[in-house]
Design an enzyme around this catalytic site. Structure first.
Site, mmCIF file in Angstrom:
data_model
loop_
_atom_site.group_PDB
_atom_site.id
_atom_site.type_symbol
_atom_site.label_atom_id
_atom_site.label_comp_id
_atom_site.label_asym_id
_atom_site.label_seq_id
_atom_site.Cartn_x
_atom_site.Cartn_y
_atom_site.Cartn_z
ATOM 1 N N CYS A 75 0.871 -1.183 0.000
ATOM 2 C CA CYS A 75 0.000 0.000 0.000
ATOM 3 C C CYS A 75 0.902 1.225 0.000
ATOM 4 O O CYS A 75 1.510 1.544 1.023
ATOM 5 C CB CYS A 75 -0.923 -0.009 1.219
ATOM 6 N N HIS A 161 -2.065 -5.353 -10.389
ATOM 7 C CA HIS A 161 -2.762 -4.188 -10.938
ATOM 8 C C HIS A 161 -3.103 -4.417 -12.404
ATOM 9 O O HIS A 161 -2.301 -4.959 -13.165
ATOM 10 C CB HIS A 161 -1.886 -2.929 -10.835
ATOM 11 N N GLU A 210 -9.903 -0.468 -5.749
ATOM 12 C CA GLU A 210 -9.001 -1.374 -5.040
ATOM 13 C C GLU A 210 -9.733 -2.644 -4.626
ATOM 14 O O GLU A 210 -10.868 -2.586 -4.147
ATOM 15 C CB GLU A 210 -8.419 -0.695 -3.806
ATOM 16 N N CYS A 219 -4.619 5.859 -4.575
ATOM 17 C CA CYS A 219 -3.965 4.558 -4.435
ATOM 18 C C CYS A 219 -2.529 4.725 -4.882
ATOM 19 O O CYS A 219 -2.258 4.948 -6.072
ATOM 20 C CB CYS A 219 -4.677 3.502 -5.271
ATOM 21 N N GLY A 222 -1.272 1.921 -7.067
ATOM 22 C CA GLY A 222 -2.001 2.049 -8.321
ATOM 23 C C GLY A 222 -1.463 3.175 -9.192
ATOM 24 O O GLY A 222 -1.408 3.056 -10.422
#
Length: 279
Positions: A75, A161, A210, A219, A222
């Site tokens: 994260c 992803h 997410e 994110c 991301g």
């Protein structure tokens, strides 16, 4: 058992942070889901648990739990918040901090302006290691979601992803597409679905659904995945400003075999306590 927590966020991507460095404890999936519930619990996208580092050269370890109670490996906004947390709480006076997640060891650099730079590691593109069901590595893959056909770039940065380039973000029904991509059978561990609009070679807009959370205001991993995928497609420069609903991140990726670096702000919202026995 009453324990303290700190509520933090990175561009609105919010976290409940627990310090388990001195007195370790475990949280059940049910407790995490209760804590993460907005209006009924504390409310957050992810729960972060800071632990003592167990390996040489590592300052701290941490675990990440999504709002649905599932544990994940990375994260980007959360790890920046943890770097600020350990410094502000006096757990270390270092400004370059090494944090170990389930997937990797990350180096975080704290800046005087409050920003934090995270070394997010080297992207993984091999389908089996993401994991993603595909016979061979490609820059772009075709994916059918419902009655719609889309093209995605796929990679892992601690988390898997899938990045889709769109002409206009406001025209995309992310609430409908996001869950379909997240739960697509080609992704056995599910996936974070990114929707990227390229404004120019140094600036993109991005929204991310997410896995286990839904769409968030930001994110970090991301954002890094989007820049990497855009770079692979020849659309972006090596340093890109990423505008998310919650604010802006700066992401740099020199290219294949090199780590991705992300810089952005962090903020502490408030501190409190919670009685786990009541959950």
């Amino acid at each position: 058992m009453v324990i303290a927590f700190t509520k933090m966020h990175g561009l609105g991507n919010d976290f409940v942070v627990f310090d388990a460095t001195r007195k370790p404890f475990e949280l059940s999936a049910e407790q995490i889901r209760w804590i993460a519930r907005r209006r009924f619990g504390v409310g957050c996208d992810q729960v972060l648990v800071l632990e003592a580092g167990q390996e040489s050269g590592v300052d701290f370890a941490f675990r990440i739990f999504n709002a649905d109670g599932g544990e994940v490996g990375q994260c980007g906004n959360g790890v920046r918040c943890l770097a600020r947390f350990v410094h502000d709480r006096g757990l270390t006076d270092k400004r370059v901090i090494r944090l170990q997640s389930r997937e990797s060891v990350m180096t975080l650099t704290l800046h005087e302006d409050g920003g934090v730079t995270a070394d997010m590691g080297i992207p993984e593109f091999e389908p089996a290691r993401i994991p993603f069901a595909a016979p061979a590595r490609q820059v772009v893959y075709d994916l059918d979601i419902g009655k719609k056909h889309v093209q995605i770039g796929v990679l892992a940065l601690g988390n898997p992803h899938a990045v889709q380039v769109v002409d206009e973000l406001s025209d995309v029904d992310i609430a409908a597409q996001g869950p379909l991509i997240e739960h697509h059978p080609h992704f056995p561990d599910r996936v974070n679905a990114g929707f990227m609009q390229v404004l120019d070679r140094e600036h993109i807009r991005l929204r991310v659904h997410e896995r286990g959370v839904g769409e968030t205001l930001a994110c970090g991993s991301g954002a890094c995945a989007a820049v990497v995928s855009g770079r692979q497609r020849g659309l972006l420069a090596d340093t890109v400003e990423v505008t998310l609903p919650g604010g802006k991140l700066c992401v740099s990726w020199p290219g294949e075999g090199k780590p991705v670096r992300m810089t952005g702000p962090t903020a502490t919202t408030y501190q409190g306590t919670i009685d786990l026995e009541t959950l």
